[in-house]
Design an enzyme around this catalytic site. Structure first.
Site, mmCIF file in Angstrom:
data_model
loop_
_atom_site.group_PDB
_atom_site.id
_atom_site.type_symbol
_atom_site.label_atom_id
_atom_site.label_comp_id
_atom_site.label_asym_id
_atom_site.label_seq_id
_atom_site.Cartn_x
_atom_site.Cartn_y
_atom_site.Cartn_z
ATOM 1 N N SER A 133 -9.842 2.057 2.807
ATOM 2 C CA SER A 133 -8.902 2.796 2.005
ATOM 3 C C SER A 133 -7.879 1.924 1.257
ATOM 4 O O SER A 133 -7.257 2.400 0.321
ATOM 5 C CB SER A 133 -8.140 3.772 2.896
ATOM 6 O OG SER A 133 -7.313 3.075 3.803
ATOM 7 N N LYS B 268 0.867 -1.186 0.000
ATOM 8 C CA LYS B 268 0.000 0.000 0.000
ATOM 9 C C LYS B 268 0.906 1.241 0.000
ATOM 10 O O LYS B 268 1.945 1.254 0.674
ATOM 11 C CB LYS B 268 -0.887 -0.029 1.249
ATOM 12 C CG LYS B 268 -1.940 1.073 1.310
ATOM 13 C CD LYS B 268 -2.853 0.919 2.539
ATOM 14 C CE LYS B 268 -3.914 2.005 2.607
ATOM 15 N NZ LYS B 268 -4.839 1.813 3.749
ATOM 16 N N SER C 35 -10.213 -0.339 6.969
ATOM 17 C CA SER C 35 -9.572 -0.143 5.664
ATOM 18 C C SER C 35 -8.895 -1.367 5.068
ATOM 19 O O SER C 35 -8.499 -1.350 3.907
ATOM 20 C CB SER C 35 -8.552 0.999 5.737
ATOM 21 O OG SER C 35 -9.221 2.232 5.692
#
Lengths: 485, 478
Positions: A151, A76, A175
């Protein structure tokens, strides 16, 4: 080759069926062909990736390979990775090349894993649909008109679309779990403090926790074994002996007590999601588990409490992005204050600004007690609910998200609707508990549904065992989005 | 109208740790800009603070030294504001729960002692520096100082004059160096004061509106700034104006204070507990360990010197101006009785101090060691040389000519105490000065002194004066 699990890749690399360079090139080719449509990655750097793969192959040739040496994964874009552009999904960091590795990246590198690229995400991890990213939305591989959740939407979609066998994610209010649910993959948010936050760009420090995203419970365990561990550079990192999170994978579930909170099955839950979750619970009963009805009476407070505490911390955490030392600085300004205002106005998107404003407000003199202090007290009540519940059950189960994936743009105009997308996941972060999501079926539209499994503190091995036994008798986690694979 | 001055001080003492309070970067002063600022100090994305236990230990040491309460649990908070030399956009400090609460510092002004109460002392990090010169209209940022550990020591508004404020600041300055928590270097900013000053009609019990004078880094400036501020405030009130709460700066060039900001434009710092740091726990074991390693404090050493060597409170005060000086005195006077001990004190406060001052040296740099000085004192005490000769020996020792005995021998300074030799000299003097002998016998006592002088002269100053007296008296009486 890309449609296999981390575990299988590990075996094949060990057997010499392929090299890490071949494997990595294979994934890079797939990323190159699909990323334009899906938007999973913000940065791909084939040269860097292949150099790392080559080193991994050399390490294997020298006889120093570990279980994941040469296995590729995606990070990420919230994790600093030395030499990689690290944007956190924001224009603010569009020019920021990290000069150091996050603890998580360091651990993966040390395990010989190969970085495929940096995945798209909601800006500064603030969002539940990946639509707040400065680098454009991520599309759900199951239906490209839909969001992948957020997210960690880029990581989730990349794993679902087989662009990476696994990815790292972070979870502040859901997330990891919510995008895992919406894209039909597995995701685990560990107990707060299990994985170091060093080098992970902070959103809400007391809630942020990194975790693995992959296609099976076993893969989650393999990756968690790499990611977890004490780090003296993070004062909230817990000092615990190392453990193998897959040690109990095969244990039978006979006698397992599953708590079903009534609050998880109330108004707002899509019928198809409810049906799939209930079917999963029925499957668990077949595996020998018993079901206990429990209550988390303060659960309903978790969204408002979260939207006081997380923005409060974020408003302060994001103060360092001021255009002075790195990151975006406005081209023109008249004085210092003007430089701050313009740089931040240009560098941050609407959702980030909204949360900075909320956070600044709740910490202001005269409001602090009513909001921040009050929310902290309620946070303890919420944690207390879980403590009481775990006296009656071993794990808690319910839906990960009230709905399956929704349309791009559907909720982006209504922040409160968007925030409610995390209604079942947020309480877990507030309590600091581990939580995971695994695929447990599909809705009428063919979209994946996620089952949330919440464990007591440090019960990750137990949770992985619970998930793995289910995955031995079901095949939801093996389904591939149409046109992929 | 008579006015009463009310002063409270906030003192920032830079703690003498090798590395910063939340990072591993060095704290040394004077390095090239931004060479001592690591990722944590420049607040890269993703970095986290880790508390330096050395800073905690020093804060505890200070708390114990002033008899304060050491909180078992204290909290680090974030003080949020934007400034280019504050990299994170917040300063990590302690707000609601500081590590040290209460305590007192005793000050002396002339013969009176006064106790100043402390409110608290808390740990925090320093900011960097903004450099407004040399950048052609732009501002340079040096983050070497960012993250340097500070102990902010807050007093109650217990001081009533600039002199008291300076005495308090000096006492604090002595103490922090004494217990090795701060190097006290004021030029480098290691020890600096903010003074909260207000005035009120004498006899009033409510406090006047205060103004805070920021960043005073010398005792002289502290005194001047307060004196100016007090005059200014009284003038304002007497002219019918009201004092507005404000922060002011002292300009050493003009000797005046000038307004920086008023309360209205004060920041809302939005303090909240730093979620990156756990509450700071001080266990009983840790507290006991720090306590066990505490040196004897100035007050105790002063009392000991007075009792053991009969020193005056004033001399004992001089000898405890620093721990090094007290240790030096203790080493010189080791095993001595009160008479010799007092002589030791006199030599340190006299000749040695004068020399150190002249050459701008610290006691640790003295060219005469404690053992050497003691030998000199012993030779004076046992009558080998006179005090007056001692001064010459001391100068020779300072010049590196060796220890006292060697110098005395080399210069032939040993007093003549051999009575046979002395009697010979006396006989000669009596024979050569028949007139004075006659005068003395005629009852002129003055003639005696003249004869003593002659004997001393004949011995080139080396005769033991007491013995000369005795022999002369005996022979003249015969």
């Amino acid at each position: 080759m890309s449609n296999v699990t981390l575990k299988e890749l590990s075996v094949q690399l060990a057997a010499g069926a392929c090299s890490s360079v071949e494997l990595s090139r294979d994934f890079i080719n797939k990323i190159n062909s699909l990323n334009k449509d899906l938007g999973c990655f913000i940065t791909v750097d084939a040269e860097r990736t292949l150099a790392q793969a080559k080193a991994a192959d050399a390490q294997r040739a020298a006889g120093h390979a570990g279980p994941l040496t040469g296995v590729p994964l995606a990070h990420k874009d919230i994790f600093c990775a030395e030499g990689w552009l690290t944007t956190c999904g924001s224009r603010m960091l569009a020019n920021f090349v990290a000069p150091y590795d996050a603890h998580v990246v360091e651990r993966c590198n040390a395990a010989g894993m190969v970085t495929l690229g940096k995945t798209n995400m909601d800006e500064f991890a603030m969002g539940s649909s990946n639509e707040t990213s400065y680098y454009g939305p991520v599309r759900n591989p199951w239906n490209r008109d839909l969001v992948p959740g957020g997210s960690s939407g880029g990581s989730a979609a990349a794993v679902a679309a087989r662009l990476a066998p696994a990815a790292t994610g972070t979870d502040t209010g859901g997330s990891i779990r919510q995008p895992a649910a919406l894209t039909g993959i597995c995701g685990l948010k560990p107990t707060y403090g299990l994985v170091s936050r060093y080098g992970m760009i902070a959103f809400a420090s007391s809630l942020d926790q990194a975790g693995p995203m992959a296609r099976s419970a076993e893969d989650l365990g393999l990756l968690l074994n790499v990611m977890a561990g004490h780090d003296p550079r993070d004062s909230t990192s817990l000092e615990r002996p190392a453990e193998d999170y897959n040690r109990d994978l095969e244990k039978p579930l006979q006698g397992l007590r599953i708590g079903l909170p009534q609050e998880f099955f109330a108004a707002g839950l899509a019928p198809d999601v409810q049906r799939a979750v209930e079917a999963a619970v029925a499957e668990y009963k077949k595996l020998g588990a018993t079901v206990v009805d429990i209550s988390l009476p303060n659960m309903e407070l978790s969204v408002p409490v979260y939207y006081v505490l997380a923005p409060a911390e974020a408003s302060s955490n994001l103060s360092r992005f001021d255009g002075v030392r790195y990151g975006h600085r406005a081209a023109e300004y008249t004085d210092l204050m003007d430089m701050y205002k313009r740089s931040r106005a240009e560098g941050f998107g609407a959702e980030v600004k909204r949360r900075i404003l909320i956070g600044t407000y709740v910490l202001s003199q005269g409001y602090y007690d009513a909001y921040y202090i009050h929310a902290q007290k309620l946070r303890r009540l919420i944690a207390g609910d879980f403590a009481a519940a775990f006296k009656q059950c071993d794990v808690i189960m319910g839906p990960t998200s009230p709905t399956t994936a929704f349309k791009l743009g559907e909720k982006s105009a209504d922040p409160v609707q968007m925030y409610l997308s995390d209604i079942y996941t947020i309480a877990v972060n507030l309590a600091g508990l581990p939580g995971m999501s695994i695929p447990c079926g599909f809705d009428g539209g063919g979209l994946p549904v996620g089952l949330q499994i919440i464990g007591n503190y440090f019960d990750e091995a137990r949770m992985l065992n619970v998930a793995h036994r289910y995955q031995m008798v079901t095949e939801w986690h093996q389904r591939v989005p149409p046109g992929i694979g | 109208m008579k006015w009463e001055i009310v002063i409270g001080l906030e003192t920032h003492a830079q703690l003498s740790t090798v590395s910063k309070i939340f990072s591993g970067a060095a704290t040394a002063f004077g390095a090239a800009p931004n060479t001592q600022a690591c990722g944590v100090d420049i607040a890269l994305p993703g970095v986290l603070p880790v508390l330096n236990t050395g800073a905690v230990e020093r804060a505890i040491r200070f708390g114990l030294a002033v008899g304060a309460k050491i909180n078992q649990r204290s909290i680090f908070a974030r003080k949020n504001y934007f400034y280019p030399d504050l990299p994170k956009g917040y300063q990590i400090s302690q707000y609601e729960l500081p590590i040290v609460e209460g305590g007192t510092v005793t000050i002396r002004l002339g013969d009176t002692e006064k106790t100043v109460r402390l409110t608290r002392a808390h740990l925090e990090e320093d900011a960097g520096k903004s450099l407004h010169e040399d950048f052609s209209g732009r501002t340079g940022i040096d983050l070497n100082r960012a993250g340097t550990p500070l102990l902010e020591i807050v007093s109650e508004p217990d001081m009533r004059s600039a002199e008291e404020a300076v005495a308090y600041a000096r006492a604090l300055h002595t103490l922090v160096r004494w217990i090795d928590v701060c190097d006290g270097n004021m030029q480098e900013g290691s020890f600096r004061c903010d003074a909260n000053v207000s005035v009120r009609p004498a006899g009033s019990t409510t406090l006047g509106t205060r103004r805070e004078i920021k960043n005073l880094n010398s005792f002289r400036f502290l005194q001047q700034a307060i004196e100016y501020e007090v005059r200014w405030q009284i003038g304002e009130i007497e002219d019918g104006r009201k004092i507005q709460q404000a922060t002011v700066l002292f300009d050493p060039d003009t000797g005046e204070t000038r307004m920086m900001r008023t309360k209205e434009d004060a920041h809302d710092y939005r303090y909240f507990p730093d979620p990156d740091l756990l509450p700071l726990e001080v266990t009983a074991e840790r507290l006991a360990a720090v306590r066990a390693a505490m040196p004897a404090l100035p007050q105790a050493r002063r009392e000991q010197f007075v009792v053991q060597y009969g020193l005056t409170v004033y001399d004992a005060g001089l000898l405890t101006a620093s721990r090094e000086l007290a240790d030096y005195f203790a080493a010189v006077a080791a095993g001595a009785d009160a008479r010799v001990g007092k002589l030791c004190a006199n030599w340190i406060c006299g000749a040695l101090s004068a020399r150190l001052n002249e050459e701008n040296l610290e006691i640790g740099q003295s060219r005469v060691s404690a053992a050497q000085l003691r030998k000199l004192v012993d030779r004076i005490a046992d009558g080998t040389i006179s005090g007056k000769m001692g001064k010459d020996v001391f100068d020779a020792m300072w010049a590196g000519e060796g220890d006292a005995d060697r110098i005395i021998a080399a210069k032939g300074l040993k007093q003549i105490s051999d009575s046979g030799e002395l009697e010979k000299i006396v006989d000669q003097v009596l024979a050569d000065n028949a007139q004075q002998v006659a005068d003395f016998r005629a009852g002129r006592e003055k003639a005696f002194n003249s004869l003593v002088g002659q004997v001393m002269k004949a011995s080139r100053g080396k005769a033991n004066p007491q013995q000369v007296n005795d022999i002369l008296r005996r022979k003249l009486a015969a």
